[in-house]
Design a protein around this motif. Structure first.
Motif, PDB file in Angstrom:
ATOM      1  N   TYR A 169       6.801   2.886  16.990  1.00 12.00           N
ATOM      2  CA  TYR A 169       5.820   3.676  16.252  1.00 12.00           C
ATOM      3  C   TYR A 169       5.923   3.307  14.784  1.00 12.00           C
ATOM      4  CZ  TYR A 169       4.282   7.654  13.456  1.00 12.00           C
ATOM      5  OH  TYR A 169       3.685   8.443  12.503  1.00 12.00           O
ATOM      6  N   ILE A 170       4.768   3.146  14.135  1.00 11.50           N
ATOM      7  CA  ILE A 170       4.720   2.857  12.700  1.00 11.50           C
ATOM      8  C   ILE A 170       3.920   3.968  12.024  1.00 11.50           C
ATOM      9  CG2 ILE A 170       3.936   1.246  10.915  1.00 11.50           C
ATOM     10  CD1 ILE A 170       6.109   0.039  12.596  1.00 11.50           C
ATOM     11  N   GLY A 171       4.592   4.738  11.173  1.00 19.29           N
ATOM     12  CA  GLY A 171       3.910   5.774  10.405  1.00 19.29           C
ATOM     13  C   GLY A 171       3.488   5.238   9.042  1.00 19.29           C
ATOM     14  N   ASP A 172       2.928   6.115   8.236  1.00 19.90           N
ATOM     15  CA  ASP A 172       2.426   5.707   6.930  1.00 19.90           C
ATOM     16  C   ASP A 172       3.522   5.140   6.024  1.00 19.90           C
ATOM     17  OD1 ASP A 172      -0.141   6.486   7.661  1.00 19.90           O
ATOM     18  OD2 ASP A 172       0.025   8.461   6.712  1.00 19.90           O
ATOM     19  N   SER A 173       4.687   5.763   6.003  1.00 21.34           N
ATOM     20  CA  SER A 173       5.774   5.288   5.131  1.00 21.34           C
ATOM     21  C   SER A 173       6.246   3.902   5.554  1.00 21.34           C
ATOM     22  CB  SER A 173       6.953   6.262   5.160  1.00 21.34           C
ATOM     23  OG  SER A 173       6.582   7.498   4.610  1.00 21.34           O
ATOM     24  N   THR A 174       6.429   3.712   6.844  1.00 22.19           N
ATOM     25  CA  THR A 174       6.874   2.407   7.339  1.00 22.19           C
ATOM     26  C   THR A 174       5.801   1.356   7.111  1.00 22.19           C
ATOM     27  OG1 THR A 174       8.263   3.490   8.989  1.00 22.19           O
ATOM     28  CG2 THR A 174       7.782   1.149   9.325  1.00 22.19           C
ATOM     29  N   ARG A 175       4.554   1.719   7.316  1.00 25.17           N
ATOM     30  CA  ARG A 175       3.442   0.795   7.067  1.00 25.17           C
ATOM     31  C   ARG A 175       3.455   0.350   5.602  1.00 25.17           C
ATOM     32  NH1 ARG A 175      -0.432   0.466  10.514  1.00 25.17           N
ATOM     33  NH2 ARG A 175      -0.080   2.583  11.240  1.00 25.17           N
ATOM     34  N   ALA A 176       3.704   1.290   4.684  1.00 20.61           N
ATOM     35  CA  ALA A 176       3.773   0.960   3.256  1.00 20.61           C
ATOM     36  C   ALA A 176       4.964   0.045   2.966  1.00 20.61           C
ATOM     37  CB  ALA A 176       3.859   2.240   2.425  1.00 20.61           C
ATOM     38  N   GLU A 177       6.096   0.294   3.630  1.00 22.61           N
ATOM     39  CA  GLU A 177       7.272  -0.561   3.448  1.00 22.61           C
ATOM     40  C   GLU A 177       6.995  -1.988   3.929  1.00 22.61           C
ATOM     41  OE1 GLU A 177      10.227   1.587   5.626  1.00 22.61           O
ATOM     42  OE2 GLU A 177      10.539   3.036   4.014  1.00 22.61           O
ATOM     43  N   ILE A 178       6.307  -2.122   5.055  1.00 22.54           N
ATOM     44  CA  ILE A 178       5.950  -3.444   5.590  1.00 22.54           C
ATOM     45  C   ILE A 178       5.047  -4.176   4.600  1.00 22.54           C
ATOM     46  CG2 ILE A 178       4.669  -4.641   7.413  1.00 22.54           C
ATOM     47  CD1 ILE A 178       5.614  -2.293   9.294  1.00 22.54           C
ATOM     48  N   ALA A 179       4.043  -3.475   4.091  1.00 18.17           N
ATOM     49  CA  ALA A 179       3.125  -4.085   3.124  1.00 18.17           C
ATOM     50  C   ALA A 179       3.878  -4.502   1.862  1.00 18.17           C
ATOM     51  CB  ALA A 179       1.994  -3.113   2.785  1.00 18.17           C
ATOM     52  N   TYR A 180       4.791  -3.660   1.406  1.00 21.43           N
ATOM     53  CA  TYR A 180       5.577  -3.977   0.215  1.00 21.43           C
ATOM     54  C   TYR A 180       6.437  -5.210   0.456  1.00 21.43           C
ATOM     55  CZ  TYR A 180       8.723  -3.354  -3.757  1.00 21.43           C
ATOM     56  OH  TYR A 180       9.450  -3.550  -4.905  1.00 21.43           O
ATOM     57  N   ALA A 181       7.126  -5.245   1.591  1.00 22.70           N
ATOM     58  CA  ALA A 181       7.984  -6.394   1.915  1.00 22.70           C
ATOM     59  C   ALA A 181       7.163  -7.675   1.970  1.00 22.70           C
ATOM     60  CB  ALA A 181       8.698  -6.156   3.249  1.00 22.70           C
ATOM     61  N   ARG A 182       6.023  -7.614   2.622  1.00 21.37           N
ATOM     62  CA  ARG A 182       5.179  -8.816   2.729  1.00 21.37           C
ATOM     63  C   ARG A 182       4.627  -9.226   1.364  1.00 21.37           C
ATOM     64  NH1 ARG A 182       2.667  -7.416   8.698  1.00 21.37           N
ATOM     65  NH2 ARG A 182       4.245  -8.631   9.818  1.00 21.37           N
ATOM     66  N   SER A 183       4.356  -8.254   0.490  1.00 22.58           N
ATOM     67  CA  SER A 183       3.859  -8.597  -0.851  1.00 22.58           C
ATOM     68  C   SER A 183       4.925  -9.344  -1.651  1.00 22.58           C
ATOM     69  CB  SER A 183       3.415  -7.338  -1.606  1.00 22.58           C
ATOM     70  OG  SER A 183       4.529  -6.610  -2.111  1.00 22.58           O
ATOM     71  N   LEU A 184       6.189  -9.122  -1.296  1.00 18.73           N
ATOM     72  CA  LEU A 184       7.305  -9.817  -1.949  1.00 18.73           C
ATOM     73  C   LEU A 184       7.645 -11.129  -1.254  1.00 18.73           C
ATOM     74  CD1 LEU A 184       9.713  -6.785  -2.508  1.00 18.73           C
ATOM     75  CD2 LEU A 184       8.220  -7.875  -4.211  1.00 18.73           C
ATOM     76  N   GLY A 185       6.957 -11.412  -0.163  1.00 17.50           N
ATOM     77  CA  GLY A 185       7.223 -12.637   0.580  1.00 17.50           C
ATOM     78  C   GLY A 185       8.395 -12.539   1.533  1.00 17.50           C
ATOM     79  N   ARG A 186       8.836 -11.313   1.844  1.00 13.88           N
ATOM     80  CA  ARG A 186       9.945 -11.148   2.784  1.00 13.88           C
ATOM     81  C   ARG A 186       9.430 -11.309   4.206  1.00 13.88           C
ATOM     82  NH1 ARG A 186      11.425 -10.985  -1.727  1.00 13.88           N
ATOM     83  NH2 ARG A 186      13.113  -9.781  -2.636  1.00 13.88           N
ATOM     84  N   PRO A 187      10.134 -12.087   5.039  1.00 13.42           N
ATOM     85  CA  PRO A 187       9.772 -12.140   6.457  1.00 13.42           C
ATOM     86  C   PRO A 187      10.017 -10.774   7.103  1.00 13.42           C
ATOM     87  CG  PRO A 187      11.431 -13.817   5.911  1.00 13.42           C
ATOM     88  CD  PRO A 187      11.252 -12.955   4.704  1.00 13.42           C
ATOM     89  N   VAL A 188       9.120 -10.387   7.978  1.00 14.38           N
ATOM     90  CA  VAL A 188       9.233  -9.091   8.662  1.00 14.38           C
ATOM     91  C   VAL A 188       9.266  -9.344  10.160  1.00 14.38           C
ATOM     92  CG1 VAL A 188       8.175  -6.827   9.031  1.00 14.38           C
ATOM     93  CG2 VAL A 188       7.960  -7.954   6.795  1.00 14.38           C
ATOM     94  N   ARG A 189      10.316  -8.819  10.818  1.00 14.21           N
ATOM     95  CA  ARG A 189      10.449  -8.884  12.276  1.00 14.21           C
ATOM     96  C   ARG A 189      10.331  -7.471  12.828  1.00 14.21           C
ATOM     97  NH1 ARG A 189      15.693 -10.092  13.854  1.00 14.21           N
ATOM     98  NH2 ARG A 189      16.546  -9.727  11.789  1.00 14.21           N
ATOM     99  N   PHE A 190      10.027  -7.390  14.117  1.00 16.47           N
ATOM    100  CA  PHE A 190       9.845  -6.095  14.770  1.00 16.47           C
ATOM    101  C   PHE A 190      10.630  -6.053  16.073  1.00 16.47           C
ATOM    102  CE2 PHE A 190       6.238  -6.777  12.089  1.00 16.47           C
ATOM    103  CZ  PHE A 190       5.878  -5.526  11.620  1.00 16.47           C
ATOM    104  N   THR A 191      11.270  -4.912  16.357  1.00 19.96           N
ATOM    105  CA  THR A 191      11.887  -4.751  17.678  1.00 19.96           C
ATOM    106  C   THR A 191      10.798  -4.576  18.731  1.00 19.96           C
ATOM    107  OG1 THR A 191      12.133  -2.345  17.407  1.00 19.96           O
ATOM    108  CG2 THR A 191      14.032  -3.744  16.781  1.00 19.96           C
ATOM    109  N   HIS A 192       9.632  -4.107  18.307  1.00 19.81           N
ATOM    110  CA  HIS A 192       8.468  -3.919  19.177  1.00 19.81           C
ATOM    111  C   HIS A 192       7.278  -4.608  18.488  1.00 19.81           C
ATOM    112  CE1 HIS A 192      11.181  -0.746  20.505  1.00 19.81           C
ATOM    113  NE2 HIS A 192      10.535  -0.743  21.655  1.00 19.81           N
ATOM    114  N   PRO A 193       7.108  -5.917  18.681  1.00 18.50           N
ATOM    115  CA  PRO A 193       6.084  -6.659  17.939  1.00 18.50           C
ATOM    116  C   PRO A 193       4.665  -6.105  18.072  1.00 18.50           C
ATOM    117  CG  PRO A 193       7.576  -8.171  19.047  1.00 18.50           C
ATOM    118  CD  PRO A 193       7.927  -6.791  19.524  1.00 18.50           C
TER     119      PRO A 193
END
Length: 129
Positions: A99-123
């Motif tokens: 499950y991805i809520g608003d806070s996690t969604r914002a964290e993902i967007a922030y990480a990607r804006s910094l160029g950090r690779p993002v992996r998921f336990t549930h892609p």
């Protein structure tokens, strides 16, 4: 290594990590309802030779630090700022849970804006998939 006076903060951090021979740093993100899964992911990532940082506070559990709505809101803001700092420190992000809520969604967007690779336990929950 480049001349540190000419580098941005991100490059200085990357150079310092190399000089210190630090292993990759992974930050775990996700809803704190998945704290058990986060602990399991922390173990797997540590066994893989990575430094792991994750939420240090389960916001879903009651505690003495949140005595009222104002305190709870202030703590939420403080923890969000702290977690963004963990993302800046990390080399990669691991999102835990189905499950991805608003806070996690914002964290993902922030990480990607910094160029950090993002992996998921549930892609399947990747908001950009």
């Amino acid at each position: 290594m480049s001349d540190p006076r000419l580098l941005g903060a991100e490059q200085k951090l990357a150079d310092a990590k190399k000089l210190l021979s630090l292993p990759r740093i992974v930050v775990i993100c996700g809803s704190t309802r998945f704290m058990t899964e986060m602990t399991e992911a922390e173990l797997r990532e540590t066994r893989a030779g990575k430094i792991v940082v994750k939420p240090g506070f389960d916001t879903k559990s009651p505690d003495a630090l949140r005595s009222g709505p104002a305190e709870a809101e202030a703590l939420k803001v403080q923890l969000a700022d702290l977690h963004r700092a963990k993302i800046r420190l990390a080399d990669e992000v691991l999102v835990v849970g189905d499950y991805i809520g608003d806070s996690t969604r914002a964290e993902i967007a922030y990480a990607r804006s910094l160029g950090r690779p993002v992996r998921f336990t549930h892609p399947a929950v990747d908001p950009d998939a």
